[in-house]
Design an enzyme around this catalytic site. Structure first.
Site, PDB file in Angstrom:
ATOM      1  N   HIS A  77       0.816  -1.219   0.000  1.00  0.00           N
ATOM      2  CA  HIS A  77       0.000   0.000   0.000  1.00  0.00           C
ATOM      3  C   HIS A  77       0.855   1.276   0.000  1.00  0.00           C
ATOM      4  O   HIS A  77       0.651   2.191   0.810  1.00  0.00           O
ATOM      5  CB  HIS A  77      -0.968   0.012   1.187  1.00  0.00           C
ATOM      6  CG  HIS A  77      -2.188  -0.825   0.956  1.00  0.00           C
ATOM      7  ND1 HIS A  77      -3.054  -0.604  -0.093  1.00  0.00           N
ATOM      8  CD2 HIS A  77      -2.682  -1.900   1.633  1.00  0.00           C
ATOM      9  CE1 HIS A  77      -4.026  -1.488  -0.058  1.00  0.00           C
ATOM     10  NE2 HIS A  77      -3.819  -2.297   0.966  1.00  0.00           N
TER      11      HIS A  77
ATOM     12  N   ASP B  31      -1.706  -5.759  -3.648  1.00  0.00           N
ATOM     13  CA  ASP B  31      -2.029  -4.445  -3.077  1.00  0.00           C
ATOM     14  C   ASP B  31      -0.759  -3.632  -2.885  1.00  0.00           C
ATOM     15  O   ASP B  31      -0.440  -3.167  -1.793  1.00  0.00           O
ATOM     16  CB  ASP B  31      -2.803  -4.581  -1.760  1.00  0.00           C
ATOM     17  CG  ASP B  31      -4.306  -4.755  -1.983  1.00  0.00           C
ATOM     18  OD1 ASP B  31      -4.724  -4.855  -3.153  1.00  0.00           O
ATOM     19  OD2 ASP B  31      -5.053  -4.787  -0.997  1.00  0.00           O
TER      20      ASP B  31
ATOM     21  N   ASN C  17      -6.852  -6.587  -4.935  1.00  0.00           N
ATOM     22  CA  ASN C  17      -8.076  -5.867  -5.277  1.00  0.00           C
ATOM     23  C   ASN C  17      -7.819  -4.396  -5.583  1.00  0.00           C
ATOM     24  O   ASN C  17      -8.558  -3.770  -6.351  1.00  0.00           O
ATOM     25  CB  ASN C  17      -9.111  -6.008  -4.164  1.00  0.00           C
ATOM     26  CG  ASN C  17      -8.639  -5.483  -2.829  1.00  0.00           C
ATOM     27  OD1 ASN C  17      -7.644  -5.959  -2.272  1.00  0.00           O
ATOM     28  ND2 ASN C  17      -9.342  -4.501  -2.286  1.00  0.00           N
ATOM     29  N   HIS C  18      -6.755  -3.820  -5.021  1.00  0.00           N
ATOM     30  CA  HIS C  18      -6.485  -2.412  -5.309  1.00  0.00           C
ATOM     31  C   HIS C  18      -5.891  -2.216  -6.701  1.00  0.00           C
ATOM     32  O   HIS C  18      -6.145  -1.178  -7.327  1.00  0.00           O
ATOM     33  CB  HIS C  18      -5.590  -1.807  -4.224  1.00  0.00           C
ATOM     34  CG  HIS C  18      -6.362  -1.490  -2.982  1.00  0.00           C
ATOM     35  ND1 HIS C  18      -6.888  -0.234  -2.732  1.00  0.00           N
ATOM     36  CD2 HIS C  18      -6.741  -2.277  -1.946  1.00  0.00           C
ATOM     37  CE1 HIS C  18      -7.541  -0.255  -1.581  1.00  0.00           C
ATOM     38  NE2 HIS C  18      -7.462  -1.491  -1.084  1.00  0.00           N
TER      39      HIS C  18
ATOM     40  N   HIS D  95      -4.413  -9.197   2.204  1.00  0.00           N
ATOM     41  CA  HIS D  95      -5.772  -8.661   2.071  1.00  0.00           C
ATOM     42  C   HIS D  95      -6.446  -8.299   3.386  1.00  0.00           C
ATOM     43  O   HIS D  95      -6.990  -7.192   3.522  1.00  0.00           O
ATOM     44  CB  HIS D  95      -6.644  -9.641   1.293  1.00  0.00           C
ATOM     45  CG  HIS D  95      -7.992  -9.127   0.910  1.00  0.00           C
ATOM     46  ND1 HIS D  95      -8.171  -7.920   0.257  1.00  0.00           N
ATOM     47  CD2 HIS D  95      -9.236  -9.651   1.081  1.00  0.00           C
ATOM     48  CE1 HIS D  95      -9.462  -7.732   0.036  1.00  0.00           C
ATOM     49  NE2 HIS D  95     -10.127  -8.760   0.535  1.00  0.00           N
TER      50      HIS D  95
END
Length: 221
Positions: free
Chosen positions: A22, A49, A75-76, A185
């Protein structure tokens, strides 16, 4: 698009798994420094991610082009792709409320091009052989049988990047036909194991804790 990529034994160095980045590139640098990571010999496997929420998201995305870095799509990455490729207001707003604001500091076209190239290096799953055993890696939730990845469908695809059924129910049933699986996640206080599935997302952006684990320790736990 390749669903799964497989890696043989690393006879030159070590293999590591790292949790959701992230955009926390500086935390990754610290973690690599702590284990004396050698990019000429060692390999790093990322649970996805790489982007969103953190200011260094673009730099983290660029990791996909390094020969020692092997990630899967989270998912990002999917949210960003939908926003940049579809161009619809709904997809863009969904990305923004989920941490996509970093894109405002960059040229949007450059980010779109880089993401498209990066996704070619981010399959949904990876498998690596370590000490004669097989460790799988996906972002969110593996199928009940690792062999299902050979003929994956839309439902499995969604689970790979979004699923939380196993962790929410505390399901300790081992994933069949694989020795261990590493996922991210879901943010946890500490790395957690259910059956043969190892959860290593400790919330780098929120907590400042980035988990990086030697692949040999995955097999030992």
């Amino acid at each position: 698009m390749t669903w799964i990529e497989k890696h043989g034994e690393n006879h030159q160095g070590r293999d590591f798994f790292v949790g959701d980045l992230h955009g926390q590139y500086h935390l990754l640098e610290q973690a690599m420094h702590e284990v004396d990571f050698d990019p000429s010999r060692d390999r790093l496997f990322s649970v996805g991610d790489l982007i969103d929420r953190g200011a260094e998201s673009f730099r983290c995305l660029s990791l996909t082009f390094e020969p020692w870095f092997h990630g899967v799509r989270g998912n990002h990455e999917v949210l960003a792709h939908d926003a940049l490729a579809q161009g619809t207001r709904g997809a863009w707003e969904l990305w923004q409320v989920n941490g996509g604001g970093w894109v405002a500091r960059h040229d949007v076209h450059e980010v779109r091009v880089s993401l498209e190239k990066a996704l070619r290096h981010l399959p949904y799953a990876r498998e690596v052989t370590v000490a004669g055993k097989r460790i799988g890696m996906v972002h969110a939730e593996p199928p009940r049988d690792w062999r299902l990845l050979e003929t994956a469908d839309h439902a499995i695809e969604q689970a790979l990047v979004w699923g939380r059924t196993r962790i929410h129910s505390g399901d300790c049933t081992p994933v069949a036909n694989i020795d261990a699986v590493v996922v991210g996640h879901t943010i946890l206080e500490t790395p957690t194991t259910l059956g043969n599935v190892h959860y290593i997302d400790t919330g780098a952006f929120h907590t400042g804790r980035l988990t990086m684990i030697d692949a040999r320790d995955v097999l030992a736990s």
